[in-house]
Design an enzyme around this catalytic site. Structure first.
Site, PDB file in Angstrom:
ATOM      1  N   ASP A 225      43.319  38.709  96.565  1.00  0.00           N
ATOM      2  CA  ASP A 225      42.079  38.564  97.346  1.00  0.00           C
ATOM      3  C   ASP A 225      42.180  39.363  98.642  1.00  0.00           C
ATOM      4  OD1 ASP A 225      44.115  36.707  97.627  1.00  0.00           O
ATOM      5  OD2 ASP A 225      42.850  35.070  98.311  1.00  0.00           O
ATOM      6  N   ASP A 249      42.131  46.146  86.702  1.00  0.00           N
ATOM      7  CA  ASP A 249      40.817  46.547  86.189  1.00  0.00           C
ATOM      8  C   ASP A 249      39.793  46.472  87.322  1.00  0.00           C
ATOM      9  OD1 ASP A 249      38.717  47.135  84.561  1.00  0.00           O
ATOM     10  OD2 ASP A 249      38.734  45.245  83.439  1.00  0.00           O
TER      11      ASP A 249
END
Ligand code: NAD
Length: 358
Positions: A225, A249
């Site tokens: 994050d 990804d």
């Protein structure tokens, strides 16, 4: 030297951009005295049309007989999700990655100096420069784990996707990252979610062990994050960023966005043995296929990666990258990177300009 390259032109804009890339390879061959031999490989929607399968038998063997594979792009609405799996182009992409053992996906995200204004970040952030390499694990984790879907007595349908990683899988992608950092600016940022996930705790412990083997490379742990945030706050801090499949990804798309157009970014997928596969990060762009509008630069920069990482031709790779930068610095633009009012060149002309710059 002689080099044998498997060419997968594919669908949509694939054939157009691969043609320009081949022109660049041939120009490098003339200039530096190398011979490049090409083997055409049918894969994707065009293969479905020709032989009824998107991944014809023997494809992996043909590719394995070559030193590297260059792929344009595959897919298009004609071969959509209503078709059986063996006719869908995505099936072929997953199959070739698996059959060639390509577990490491390398995506450089670099802001080309002439296009700094295309960066959506603050001017002072862009001015610091962006030049990072995402190293994404490509064959493990939650995308390949066991899945389940079942009825529960009181909560309706429930599903699970299993995220699994072994030490072996983490170590081999970690080594790729540390080796890559040695070719760049000697820094590895390893991204995980070790405050929550057990796979991440294993990931982190393996990375720490590797970091001791590479004392010349600076190392840091970054929570996923926080990494997503730092990529838009201060991307210049990153050199090599290594992470597992799903985090990679998502973060690699974020990293590509901050550098401007999708038409500019190359990638490489590698295993322990040759051949590696090189391709632009974009898709087959069916909306502009066959119209001489596609930007060939991502594919041409994929060729530069091929020279550098598969053929160890650093000078040749530099020559291709310099030729691209000069074309952009001289103001040449395809439609996707042009500002309103700027004049536009087509796929073929951009390819020619870059060849002339080599
Ligand atoms: P896309 O990347 O093909 O296109 C997205 C947008 O970007 C389109 O507007 C397109 O015109 C533009 N664009 C892409 N590449 C460009 C280039 N080189 N120059 C100028 N503009 C460019 O993504 P999509 O529309 O989501 O997918 C189209 C097809 O491509 C689908 O069938 C998808 O499955 C396939 N696909 C293939 C690959 C691959 O071959 N590796 C990757 C992604 C998508």
């Amino acid at each position: 030297m002689n080099y044998k390259i498997a060419l997968i032109r594919g669908d949509g804009i694939g054939p157009e951009i691969v043609d320009e890339a081949v022109g660049v390879i041939n120009r490098v061959g003339e200039k530096f005295g190398h011979t490049f031999i090409y083997v055409d490989v049918l894969l994707g929607g065009c293969a479905t049309d020709a032989v009824g399968k998107s991944y014809p038998d023997g494809t992996a063997e043909i590719c394995k007989s070559c030193d590297a594979v260059l792929l344009g792009a595959v897919g298009g609405p004609k071969w959509g999700s209503d078709k059986p799996a063996e006719q869908r182009p995505e099936t072929a992409l997953l199959a070739i990655r698996k059959d060639l053992g390509l577990y490491a996906n390398l995506r450089p995200a670099a802001l080309r100096p002439a296009l700094a204004e295309a960066c959506p970040l603050k001017k002072e952030t862009a001015e610091k420069g962006i030049d990072l390499m995402m190293v994404r694990e490509l064959t493990g984790g939650v995308y390949f784990g066991k899945r389940d879907r079942y009825e529960t007595p009181d909560r309706g349908v429930e599903c699970t996707d299993l995220m699994a990683y072994s030490e072996m899988e983490i170590e081999r992608i970690g080594r790729r990252a540390f080796e890559m950092a040695r070719l760049r600016r000697n820094k590895v940022s390893s991204v995980d979610k070790a405050n929550v996930l057990e796979t991440s705790r294993l990931w982190r412990s393996v990375m720490h062990r590797l970091a001791k083997e590479y004392p010349d490379v600076a190392y840091e742990d970054v929570l996923v994050d926080n990494c997503a945030m730092q990529l838009v706050r201060d991307p210049g801090q990153f050199d090599v960023v290594v992470t597992e499949n799903m985090f990679g990804d998502i973060l690699s798309d974020e990293a590509s966005m901050i550098t401007g157009s999708i038409g500019l970014l190359p990638s490489a997928s590698m295993g322990d043995t040759a051949p590696a596969l090189y391709e632009p990060i974009h898709g087959s762009a069916p909306d502009i296929a066959g119209q001489d509008k596609a930007n060939p630069i991502a594919t041409i920069l994929s060729v530069a990666m091929m020279f550098r990482y598969s053929f160890h031709l650093a000078q040749e790779a530099d020559a291709v990258e310099r030729a691209v930068d000069k074309a952009l610095a001289d103001g040449w633009r395809t439609a996707d990177i042009a500002k309103p009012g700027e004049s536009i060149v087509g796929t073929r002309q951009m390819g020619q300009i870059i060849r002339d710059n080599i």
